[in-house]
Design a protein around this motif. Structure first.
Motif, PDB file in Angstrom:
ATOM      1  N   UNK A 236       0.811  -1.210   0.000  1.00 27.60           N
ATOM      2  CA  UNK A 236       0.000   0.000   0.000  1.00 27.60           C
ATOM      3  C   UNK A 236       0.848   1.266   0.000  1.00 27.60           C
ATOM      4  N   UNK A 237       0.266   2.348  -0.504  1.00 28.83           N
ATOM      5  CA  UNK A 237       0.936   3.636  -0.515  1.00 28.83           C
ATOM      6  C   UNK A 237       0.496   4.462   0.699  1.00 28.83           C
ATOM      7  N   UNK A 238       1.357   5.393   1.090  1.00 31.27           N
ATOM      8  CA  UNK A 238       1.050   6.314   2.185  1.00 31.27           C
ATOM      9  C   UNK A 238       1.244   7.739   1.692  1.00 31.27           C
ATOM     10  N   UNK A 239       0.273   8.588   1.976  1.00 29.53           N
ATOM     11  CA  UNK A 239       0.411  10.016   1.727  1.00 29.53           C
ATOM     12  C   UNK A 239       0.913  10.640   3.030  1.00 29.53           C
ATOM     13  N   UNK A 240       2.112  11.166   3.002  1.00 26.27           N
ATOM     14  CA  UNK A 240       2.742  11.723   4.196  1.00 26.27           C
ATOM     15  C   UNK A 240       2.749  13.240   4.136  1.00 26.27           C
ATOM     16  N   UNK A 241       2.493  13.870   5.288  1.00 20.71           N
ATOM     17  CA  UNK A 241       2.449  15.321   5.411  1.00 20.71           C
ATOM     18  C   UNK A 241       3.369  15.761   6.550  1.00 20.71           C
TER      19      UNK A 241
ATOM     20  N   UNK B 124      -2.916   7.998   5.499  1.00 20.82           N
ATOM     21  CA  UNK B 124      -2.433   9.380   5.505  1.00 20.82           C
ATOM     22  C   UNK B 124      -1.801   9.610   6.872  1.00 20.82           C
ATOM     23  N   UNK B 125      -0.594  10.156   6.872  1.00 19.58           N
ATOM     24  CA  UNK B 125       0.129  10.379   8.130  1.00 19.58           C
ATOM     25  C   UNK B 125       0.642  11.806   8.166  1.00 19.58           C
ATOM     26  N   UNK B 126       0.643  12.407   9.351  1.00 19.31           N
ATOM     27  CA  UNK B 126       1.019  13.813   9.514  1.00 19.31           C
ATOM     28  C   UNK B 126       1.966  13.976  10.690  1.00 19.31           C
ATOM     29  N   UNK B 127       3.038  14.720  10.477  1.00 17.04           N
ATOM     30  CA  UNK B 127       3.855  15.198  11.587  1.00 17.04           C
ATOM     31  C   UNK B 127       3.880  16.711  11.556  1.00 17.04           C
ATOM     32  N   UNK B 128       4.096  17.327  12.712  1.00 17.44           N
ATOM     33  CA  UNK B 128       4.273  18.772  12.792  1.00 17.44           C
ATOM     34  C   UNK B 128       5.417  19.073  13.753  1.00 17.44           C
ATOM     35  N   UNK B 129       5.888  20.331  13.706  1.00 18.21           N
ATOM     36  CA  UNK B 129       6.840  20.734  14.729  1.00 18.21           C
ATOM     37  C   UNK B 129       6.181  20.539  16.097  1.00 18.21           C
ATOM     38  N   UNK B 130       7.001  20.212  17.087  1.00 18.84           N
ATOM     39  CA  UNK B 130       6.484  19.793  18.386  1.00 18.84           C
ATOM     40  C   UNK B 130       6.085  20.980  19.246  1.00 18.84           C
TER      41      UNK B 130
ATOM     42  N   UNK C 209       9.459  11.360  13.894  1.00 21.17           N
ATOM     43  CA  UNK C 209       9.523  11.084  12.455  1.00 21.17           C
ATOM     44  C   UNK C 209      10.939  11.216  11.929  1.00 21.17           C
ATOM     45  N   UNK C 210      11.661  12.216  12.407  1.00 23.40           N
ATOM     46  CA  UNK C 210      13.027  12.448  11.927  1.00 23.40           C
ATOM     47  C   UNK C 210      13.930  11.260  12.219  1.00 23.40           C
ATOM     48  N   UNK C 211      13.824  10.692  13.415  1.00 18.62           N
ATOM     49  CA  UNK C 211      14.647   9.526  13.736  1.00 18.62           C
ATOM     50  C   UNK C 211      14.335   8.355  12.816  1.00 18.62           C
ATOM     51  N   UNK C 212      13.052   8.059  12.656  1.00 21.22           N
ATOM     52  CA  UNK C 212      12.669   6.944  11.789  1.00 21.22           C
ATOM     53  C   UNK C 212      13.149   7.176  10.364  1.00 21.22           C
ATOM     54  N   UNK C 213      12.969   8.394   9.875  1.00 20.07           N
ATOM     55  CA  UNK C 213      13.309   8.681   8.485  1.00 20.07           C
ATOM     56  C   UNK C 213      14.782   8.659   8.198  1.00 20.07           C
ATOM     57  N   UNK C 214      15.598   8.986   9.196  1.00 21.73           N
ATOM     58  CA  UNK C 214      17.044   8.984   9.005  1.00 21.73           C
ATOM     59  C   UNK C 214      17.656   7.601   9.170  1.00 21.73           C
ATOM     60  N   UNK C 215      16.887   6.641   9.648  1.00 25.21           N
ATOM     61  CA  UNK C 215      17.400   5.290   9.852  1.00 25.21           C
ATOM     62  C   UNK C 215      17.850   5.019  11.274  1.00 25.21           C
ATOM     63  N   UNK C 216      17.536   5.931  12.202  1.00 25.38           N
ATOM     64  CA  UNK C 216      17.909   5.738  13.608  1.00 25.38           C
ATOM     65  C   UNK C 216      16.700   5.198  14.364  1.00 25.38           C
TER      66      UNK C 216
ATOM     67  N   UNK D 252      14.435  15.286   2.982  1.00 29.71           N
ATOM     68  CA  UNK D 252      13.158  15.192   3.679  1.00 29.71           C
ATOM     69  C   UNK D 252      13.066  13.917   4.502  1.00 29.71           C
ATOM     70  N   UNK D 253      14.068  13.720   5.343  1.00 32.90           N
ATOM     71  CA  UNK D 253      14.082  12.539   6.208  1.00 32.90           C
ATOM     72  C   UNK D 253      12.873  12.516   7.135  1.00 32.90           C
ATOM     73  N   UNK D 254      12.444  13.694   7.598  1.00 27.93           N
ATOM     74  CA  UNK D 254      11.296  13.732   8.502  1.00 27.93           C
ATOM     75  C   UNK D 254      10.033  13.256   7.798  1.00 27.93           C
ATOM     76  N   UNK D 255       9.808  13.730   6.595  1.00 25.36           N
ATOM     77  CA  UNK D 255       8.643  13.298   5.822  1.00 25.36           C
ATOM     78  C   UNK D 255       8.707  11.797   5.567  1.00 25.36           C
ATOM     79  N   UNK D 256       9.894  11.303   5.251  1.00 25.65           N
ATOM     80  CA  UNK D 256      10.103   9.868   5.051  1.00 25.65           C
ATOM     81  C   UNK D 256       9.726   9.090   6.314  1.00 25.65           C
ATOM     82  N   UNK D 257      10.155   9.599   7.473  1.00 24.88           N
ATOM     83  CA  UNK D 257       9.849   8.919   8.728  1.00 24.88           C
ATOM     84  C   UNK D 257       8.369   8.922   9.054  1.00 24.88           C
ATOM     85  N   UNK D 258       7.678   9.989   8.671  1.00 28.43           N
ATOM     86  CA  UNK D 258       6.236  10.040   8.893  1.00 28.43           C
ATOM     87  C   UNK D 258       5.537   8.931   8.114  1.00 28.43           C
ATOM     88  N   UNK D 259       5.992   8.693   6.892  1.00 26.88           N
ATOM     89  CA  UNK D 259       5.446   7.567   6.120  1.00 26.88           C
ATOM     90  C   UNK D 259       5.797   6.234   6.773  1.00 26.88           C
TER      91      UNK D 259
END
Length: 496
Positions: free
Chosen positions: A16-21, A89-95, A257-264, A439-446
């Motif tokens: 499946x595909x994910x639309x990440x925001x 659909x997944x969304x992250x924002x600044x904390x 999201x940033x940790x997941x997207x960067x591979x950490x 866009x590691x953060x966006x990647x991690x959100x997905x």
């Protein structure tokens, strides 16, 4: 499987595909990712924005503007050729954002951002009333202007009519969902960043709610990623037919999201994030028993916590330098490749207050060692060394609890000013591996949605550049520089 540094065609994308925001400090962004975590051709949308800031410490953004931005991005990504393929659909924002809404779900306040430091007086009051060390161990958060207990008290004391007009209190992501979907929830990783969550139970903390002057009924339900929103308003399907049946994952904070997207994604790897703000974070299993005094520990779901520390000013320092300092004929990236020089000014780069490790909400930048002979280039170098030294202060405390064997670095600053990472490696005394994925953060959100939607699909590897190893002679210089930094900090920033 090929890495996810390049886009995969729609035909080759794995469902499946994910639309990440992603809502960051400078823009809202979106993209579509396949089940392997690869961006799909035809994706990537961006709408720039900026915080409204003031000399009094204000930092705000119009929440309805952001909702409109996200609506534009979703419309541009949820296109007919993807009919039946987007499962989430997944969304992250600044904390650490805050919005008050009325009974109709409309904003009655601006969105106060993590960088808003106007509640410094309330932070001081809370520190005199509460046992801050106990609060930190219970919630994972210190008493600080970036968290909601002090911010809510500030609003109640300085603008009681506006405070009373709010029936609910939401993060920016929760508000966006409420306006777009008709329903909302707080992702655990969003709730944890408020300073109002009991990190051990995953529920709102009664003591901190009382301190803030609000009730649990004024906050959203807290949901782990395995409980997405499914029943949304019928108008959502009418507006975006391609998203019919999609799972909407409760908003999370960008740090997770940033940790997941960067591979950490586990305790073996620390992630250095360097964008407008910055952090060093490690995902650790379960709930750590004790937290070092200078750090935070956010529960992100039932099985993991995020341990680390954050800086308000990283990319913000670069922007300020470009806007303020004479740099004609200077290439900042080449400037970072030079050997350290003792005549470089020592800079404490707190343009908008300090978070980790001293949590001085009202801190401001300090420059020392400058003379009439100091050039703009030297000031630039000193400020960016100061940023690296700020990271080192976090790393020093992090090593007392976690022992990652790998450090990955991502974010806009690492790509716009890549040679600064050598300075960072020298300051940390540890190899640093640059993440080249944008866009590691966006990647991690997905990826956080794909953990639920496609748990058995192998993920594409995160691309990295050559590791930067510390130069021993430079490490010795920066150890001395760190001591100078600490003495200056204690003299002008630290509270008695």
């Amino acid at each position: 499987m090929p890495g996810n540094g390049s886009r995969v065609s729609r035909d080759d994308a794995l469902d499946p595909l994910v639309l990440a925001l992603d809502v960051g400090s400078t823009a809202s962004r979106g993209d579509v990712y396949d089940a392997a975590g690869r961006p799909v051709q035809g994706g990537r949308k961006k709408v720039p924005h900026a915080f409204r800031t003031g000399a009094d410490g204000a930092s705000e953004i119009d929440p309805d503007q952001v909702v409109d931005e996200l609506g534009q991005i979703i419309a541009g990504l949820a296109v007919e050729p993807l009919q039946g393929r987007i499962a989430g659909v997944a969304l992250d924002t600044f904390a650490s954002s805050l919005i008050g809404v009325d009974a109709d779900g409309r904003a009655v306040t601006p969105c106060y951002t993590y960088a808003d430091s106007r509640c410094g007086q309330q932070v001081a009051a809370l520190r005199s009333e509460l046992d801050e060390a106990e609060v930190q161990q219970r919630t994972g958060c210190r008493l600080h202007s970036s968290y909601l207990p002090a911010r809510l008290r500030w609003l109640r004391e300085t603008d009681p009519d506006r405070f009373a007009a709010a029936r609910r209190w939401l993060s920016l992501g929760e508000y966006a969902y409420l306006r777009l979907l008709g329903s909302t929830a707080a992702g655990t990783a969003t709730a944890a960043w408020t300073g109002l969550l009991d990190r051990r139970t995953g529920r709102w903390d009664p003591g901190m709610l009382a301190t803030a002057g609000i009730g649990a009924d004024q906050l959203s339900e807290v949901r782990d990623p395995d409980r997405p929103l499914i029943d949304v308003d019928d108008a959502v399907t009418q507006r975006w037919p391609v998203l019919a049946g999609a799972h909407w994952f409760a908003p999370i904070s960008d740090g997770f999201a940033s940790n997941l997207g960067a591979g950490a994604a586990d305790e073996t790897t620390a992630a250095v994030a360097a964008a407008t703000s910055g952090a060093i974070r490690v995902l650790v299993p379960e709930i750590p028993e004790q937290i070092p005094s200078g750090l935070w520990c956010y529960r992100v779901d039932a099985r993991r916590s995020l341990l680390g520390g954050a800086l308000n000013d990283v990319g913000r320092v670069v922007t300020w330098l470009h806007d303020t300092v004479q740099l004609a004929g200077v290439d900042p990236d080449q400037l970072m490749t030079a050997a350290p020089e003792p005549t470089t000014p020592l800079v404490l780069p707190y343009l908008s207050g300090e978070r980790s490790t001293g949590w001085a909400a009202n801190a401001r930048a300090v420059i020392t060692g400058a003379s009439t002979a100091t050039t703009g280039a030297q000031l630039f170098r000193g400020a960016m060394e100061g940023v690296a030294l700020s990271y080192q202060r976090i790393a020093e405390q992090l090593r007392t609890t976690a022992n990652p064997t790998r450090i990955l670095a991502s974010g806009r600053v690492t790509q716009d000013l890549p040679s600064w990472l050598q300075v960072l490696a020298d300051v940390l005394g540890t190899p640093v591996e640059p993440v080249t994925l944008k866009r590691a953060t966006l990647h991690g959100t997905a990826l956080h949605a794909l953990e639920v939607l496609a748990p058995d699909t192998p993920r594409a590897p995160v691309p990295t550049a050559a590791t930067l190893n510390p130069v021993s002679a430079h490490c010795e210089y920066y150890r001395d520089r760190a001591e100078q930094y600490d003495r200056l900090y204690r003299a002008v920033i630290a509270t008695p």
